[in-house]
Design a protein around this motif. Sequence first.
Motif, PDB file in Angstrom:
ATOM      1  N   ASP A  27      43.366  41.039  42.160  1.00 36.68           N
ATOM      2  CA  ASP A  27      42.684  39.879  41.586  1.00 36.68           C
ATOM      3  C   ASP A  27      43.453  39.471  40.331  1.00 36.68           C
ATOM      4  OD1 ASP A  27      40.991  37.966  40.573  1.00 36.68           O
ATOM      5  OD2 ASP A  27      39.318  39.328  40.203  1.00 36.68           O
ATOM      6  N   THR A  61      41.948  37.529  37.207  1.00 36.99           N
ATOM      7  CA  THR A  61      41.158  38.343  36.284  1.00 36.99           C
ATOM      8  C   THR A  61      42.034  39.391  35.611  1.00 36.99           C
ATOM      9  OG1 THR A  61      39.244  38.057  37.716  1.00 36.99           O
ATOM     10  CG2 THR A  61      39.114  39.814  36.098  1.00 36.99           C
ATOM     11  N   LYS A  95      44.443  38.751  32.543  1.00 31.15           N
ATOM     12  CA  LYS A  95      43.794  38.529  31.244  1.00 31.15           C
ATOM     13  C   LYS A  95      43.449  39.848  30.551  1.00 31.15           C
ATOM     14  CE  LYS A  95      41.767  34.240  32.890  1.00 31.15           C
ATOM     15  NZ  LYS A  95      40.561  33.613  33.420  1.00 31.15           N
ATOM     16  N   SER A  96      43.674  40.959  31.237  1.00 34.10           N
ATOM     17  CA  SER A  96      43.256  42.260  30.735  1.00 34.10           C
ATOM     18  C   SER A  96      44.398  42.977  30.025  1.00 34.10           C
ATOM     19  CB  SER A  96      42.774  43.113  31.917  1.00 34.10           C
ATOM     20  OG  SER A  96      42.719  44.463  31.563  1.00 34.10           O
TER      21      SER A  96
END
Length: 150
Positions: free
Chosen positions: A44, A47, A50-51
């Motif tokens: 993914d 998502t 962005k981590s």
Amino acid sequence: PHQPTMPELSAIALGLNGGCCFAYAVLFGLMQNKLLQMYGVEADMKTWTKSDAWDVMIQIMRIVGAFEFLMSFLYLHYIGFPEKHQAGLRVGVMQYALLAAVSLYRVALEPTSAKNKAVALKSLIIQGVFLGISVVGMLNAPKPPKRKTA
């Protein structure tokens, strides 16, 4: 029928190890999404990117890729030096024994999902095969010449 000679068996083992490491170098270094899919993980990226954890993980994967490339180079380089086959394949035995131990720990002892255990088992099988290849190649490698002692 032609019986493979000792240098041929050890050269084949070094070539197989070099090919395996090169494949992992490409996957870890350049094709992380494909690697994750092979391990049954749906990436993914919207998502994940962005981590902060992803930033660390992608860097670790690239470092592993660099080390796999180094190992691939060493195995393939040693093919041309039969007196080094045994030493090169001893490295293969150590490499695959350590990797298999990590996978065995995950399969047998670490509390994780059945899906993750299945992925670790797949790795363990691959690592076990290359451990076996390294052992057979090492045992059939030409003996290095005796060194003169001072």
